[in-house]
Design an enzyme around this catalytic site. Structure first.
Site, short mmCIF file in Angstrom:
data_model
loop_
_atom_site.label_atom_id
_atom_site.label_comp_id
_atom_site.label_asym_id
_atom_site.label_seq_id
_atom_site.Cartn_x
_atom_site.Cartn_y
_atom_site.Cartn_z
N ASP A 14 45.23 94.98 163.13
CA ASP A 14 46.27 94.38 162.29
C ASP A 14 45.64 93.28 161.44
O ASP A 14 45.02 92.36 161.98
CB ASP A 14 47.36 93.79 163.19
CG ASP A 14 48.62 93.42 162.42
OD1 ASP A 14 48.50 92.98 161.25
OD2 ASP A 14 49.72 93.54 162.99
N GLU A 21 42.01 106.14 160.24
CA GLU A 21 40.91 106.42 159.32
C GLU A 21 41.10 107.74 158.60
O GLU A 21 40.89 107.84 157.39
CB GLU A 21 39.59 106.43 160.10
CG GLU A 21 38.35 106.57 159.26
CD GLU A 21 37.09 106.41 160.09
OE1 GLU A 21 36.00 106.66 159.54
OE2 GLU A 21 37.19 106.03 161.28
N THR A 72 39.15 107.50 163.55
CA THR A 72 40.41 107.20 164.24
C THR A 72 41.53 107.92 163.50
O THR A 72 41.33 108.46 162.40
CB THR A 72 40.69 105.69 164.24
OG1 THR A 72 41.10 105.29 162.92
CG2 THR A 72 39.47 104.88 164.66
#
Length: 214
Positions: free
Chosen positions: A118, A194, A191
């Site tokens: 975040d 990603e 990820t």
């Protein structure tokens, strides 16, 4: 990514204590006992649905991994991936990473992965960023001397902030990529975030930093 609430997730996590460690403080200083083999330990903070941590575990069977994620509805998907792949070198912690020192001690960990954390863009939230100096101090307290942080983000502002934070803390900037997917890096494990962001043509920023306390 918005998560669908899974009210059954907590029970499933509890039913798999060999993968989702229920009392991680009991392994503090002796994490090798939680795994099939005594191997170097890497952790990911903010594992999400587990694509990265399971991909890394498959790619590197000579390394043990722990994925840390506080959202039950996300980490249960990581559990499903581990069960499906029958991986014995990855465990999960359903805890808040701000309490890391309760579960790990100095020399427990060789590398920390921070993926798409975040960004907390408002200045008043600076201390919540996982690359803020207090977090860097916390990682140092559980890493081996010369331990590393590997960091990926799509957020340019967070990346610039993090490079400055790393530098001011005295970390060695080993490798910096301003466009990961056009950098020629081999064996990159993506990820979920990603894949989503890169499919939209967004740049992925990445760096590796090392503590100079050897």
């Amino acid at each position: 990514m918005r998560l669908r609430n899974k009210p059954w997730a907590k029970e499933k996590l509890m039913q798999n204590p060999k993968i989702v460690i229920q009392e991680p403080e009991h392994f503090r200083g002796r994490w090798s006992e939680a795994f099939a083999k005594k191997q170097p330990l890497h952790i990911e903070i903010g594992t999400g649905k587990g694509r990265f941590i399971t991909g890394m575990a498959k790619q590197n069977p000579h390394i043990n991994y722990i994925g840390i994620e506080k959202q039950e509805s996300a980490i249960v998907s990581a559990l499903d991936k581990i069960l499906e792949e029958q991986l014995d070198n990855v465990k999960l912690l359903n805890v808040d990473a701000s309490r890391l020192v309760e579960y790990f001690q100095k020399n427990d960990i060789e590398r920390v992965y921070l993926n798409f954390s975040d960004p907390w863009p408002k200045n008043r939230h600076e201390k919540r960023r996982l690359t803020y100096k207090s977090f860097l101090r916390m990682y140092e307290s559980v890493l081996v001397d010369g331990g590393e942080i590997h960091f990926k983000t799509d957020n340019q502002g967070l990346f610039e902030y993090s490079l400055k934070s790393f530098s001011e803390y005295g970390l060695l900037l080993k490798d910096i990529s301003l466009d990961l997917h056009n950098s020629g890096m081999e064996d990159n494990v993506m990820t979920e975030y990603e894949e989503k962001f890169s499919a939209k043509g967004q740049r992925i920023y990445r760096c590796e930093v090392k503590y100079l306390n050897e």
